[in-house]
Motif scaffolding. Sequence first.
Motif, PDB file in Angstrom:
ATOM      1  N   ARG A  68      24.451  -8.964   4.979  1.00 27.25           N
ATOM      2  CA  ARG A  68      23.529  -8.165   4.666  1.00 27.25           C
ATOM      3  C   ARG A  68      22.207  -8.897   4.508  1.00 27.25           C
ATOM      4  O   ARG A  68      22.416  -9.937   3.773  1.00 27.25           O
ATOM      5  N   THR A  69      21.181  -8.689   4.980  1.00 29.65           N
ATOM      6  CA  THR A  69      20.085  -9.357   4.897  1.00 29.65           C
ATOM      7  C   THR A  69      18.989  -9.002   3.800  1.00 29.65           C
ATOM      8  O   THR A  69      19.543  -7.866   3.132  1.00 29.65           O
ATOM      9  N   GLY A  70      18.391  -9.755   3.462  1.00 30.93           N
ATOM     10  CA  GLY A  70      17.249  -9.578   2.178  1.00 30.93           C
ATOM     11  C   GLY A  70      16.479  -8.205   2.355  1.00 30.93           C
ATOM     12  O   GLY A  70      16.322  -8.199   3.447  1.00 30.93           O
ATOM     13  N   PHE A  71      16.656  -7.368   1.487  1.00 33.55           N
ATOM     14  CA  PHE A  71      15.838  -6.017   1.655  1.00 33.55           C
ATOM     15  C   PHE A  71      16.517  -5.057   2.364  1.00 33.55           C
ATOM     16  O   PHE A  71      15.967  -4.181   2.796  1.00 33.55           O
ATOM     17  N   GLY A  72      17.482  -5.538   3.228  1.00 32.25           N
ATOM     18  CA  GLY A  72      18.187  -4.841   4.235  1.00 32.25           C
ATOM     19  C   GLY A  72      17.475  -4.860   5.556  1.00 32.25           C
ATOM     20  O   GLY A  72      17.530  -3.890   6.458  1.00 32.25           O
ATOM     21  N   ALA A  73      16.489  -5.821   5.658  1.00 31.40           N
ATOM     22  CA  ALA A  73      15.377  -5.762   6.791  1.00 31.40           C
ATOM     23  C   ALA A  73      16.181  -6.399   7.915  1.00 31.40           C
ATOM     24  O   ALA A  73      16.563  -7.293   7.913  1.00 31.40           O
ATOM     25  N   VAL A  74      16.164  -5.452   8.844  1.00 34.70           N
ATOM     26  CA  VAL A  74      16.802  -5.715  10.249  1.00 34.70           C
ATOM     27  C   VAL A  74      16.057  -5.468  11.346  1.00 34.70           C
ATOM     28  O   VAL A  74      15.128  -4.154  11.371  1.00 34.70           O
ATOM     29  N   ASP A  75      15.902  -6.260  12.577  1.00 36.83           N
ATOM     30  CA  ASP A  75      15.618  -5.740  13.862  1.00 36.83           C
ATOM     31  C   ASP A  75      16.367  -6.439  14.901  1.00 36.83           C
ATOM     32  O   ASP A  75      17.711  -6.843  14.633  1.00 36.83           O
ATOM     33  N   ASP A  76      15.999  -6.173  15.922  1.00 37.50           N
ATOM     34  CA  ASP A  76      16.899  -6.684  17.074  1.00 37.50           C
ATOM     35  C   ASP A  76      17.314  -8.139  16.987  1.00 37.50           C
ATOM     36  O   ASP A  76      18.385  -8.561  17.611  1.00 37.50           O
ATOM     37  N   ALA A  77      16.220  -9.108  16.715  1.00 35.48           N
ATOM     38  CA  ALA A  77      16.429 -10.465  16.843  1.00 35.48           C
ATOM     39  C   ALA A  77      17.524 -10.757  15.624  1.00 35.48           C
ATOM     40  O   ALA A  77      18.270 -11.641  15.992  1.00 35.48           O
ATOM     41  N   VAL A  78      17.331 -10.113  14.625  1.00 34.71           N
ATOM     42  CA  VAL A  78      18.443 -10.288  13.347  1.00 34.71           C
ATOM     43  C   VAL A  78      19.660 -10.181  13.843  1.00 34.71           C
ATOM     44  O   VAL A  78      20.861 -10.903  13.684  1.00 34.71           O
TER      45      VAL A  78
END
Length: 244
Positions: A143-153
Motif C-alpha cells: 500500500r503506497t503512502g496516501f493510497g497514491a497510485v498510478d500506472d508507473a507505480v
Amino acid sequence: MTGRFRRDYRRSAAIFTPKSLAVVALLLAFVVTTPPAAADAVDCARVKCVALTFDDGPGPYTDRLLQILRDHAARATFFLIGDRVAADPAAARRIAEAGMEIGNHTWQHLDMTMLPPQDIAAEFRRATDALVAATGRRSVLARTGFGAVDDAVLAEAGRQGLAVVNWDVNTLDYRNDPAATRHLLSTQVRPNSVVLLHDTLAPTVDLMAELVPALTAEGYHLVTVSQMLGPRPPGSLYGSRDRA
C-alpha cells in the motif's frame, strides 16, 4: 512368548533406538504445541468477513492492538513503513509472530506518483528488505503512502511481485475524531470490506477494544486481506484510488 513373536518383537524394538525416539518426541512436541490455524479455514464466500488494515506502524500502540486482536481470535493486516521497521525490527517480528499479515507500506511513506522511476523502485525494495530482515517473510501486498497510485507505480509493484491493496472503507481516523470514526465503521462496513485504520493513533487502538468484539458479535470473521481476497496478481490494484 513364541519364538516367532520374540523375533518380531526384537526386530520392532530395534527400530526405536535412542536417536529415533528423540526424533519422535520432537515431532510429537511440535504437533502438540503448534496451534491450529483455525482462521485460515474461514471461507469468506460463505460467511461474513472483514479485513481490518492498519497503516504506518510499527508504533507505540501496536502491541496493545495485537493483544486486543489475540483476545478475540482476530486477524488483521499491517502495512508497515520500512524505515520504522528498520528502527524497531522486534516490533515487526511480534506482529508476524502474532499471526498477522504484513504488507509493504514503502520505505518512507512518500507520494509515489511524484517520484522518478528509480525512486519508486527503491521505496518498495528498501521496505521489502527491512521486512525480510525483521520477520523472515517476503510480503506480497503493498500500500503506497496516501493510497497514491498510478500506472508507473503499479508497474513497478508488479516487477517486485507486489499487489497493491487500498481500501473500501476509509475511517478518517487520522482526523482524531473517534466519534466520527465510530460512525463510519458502524454505517459503512459490509461483508468483505477492506477497512483503513492506523495503529499509530492511540484513539484508534482504544476504539478497537470496542469495535473488534462488536464486529465479532455481529457474526463477522476478522481475517487478513489475503484470507478474504485470495491471491492477488502482482501489479494489480484493489480498492479505492481516492487519496486518504
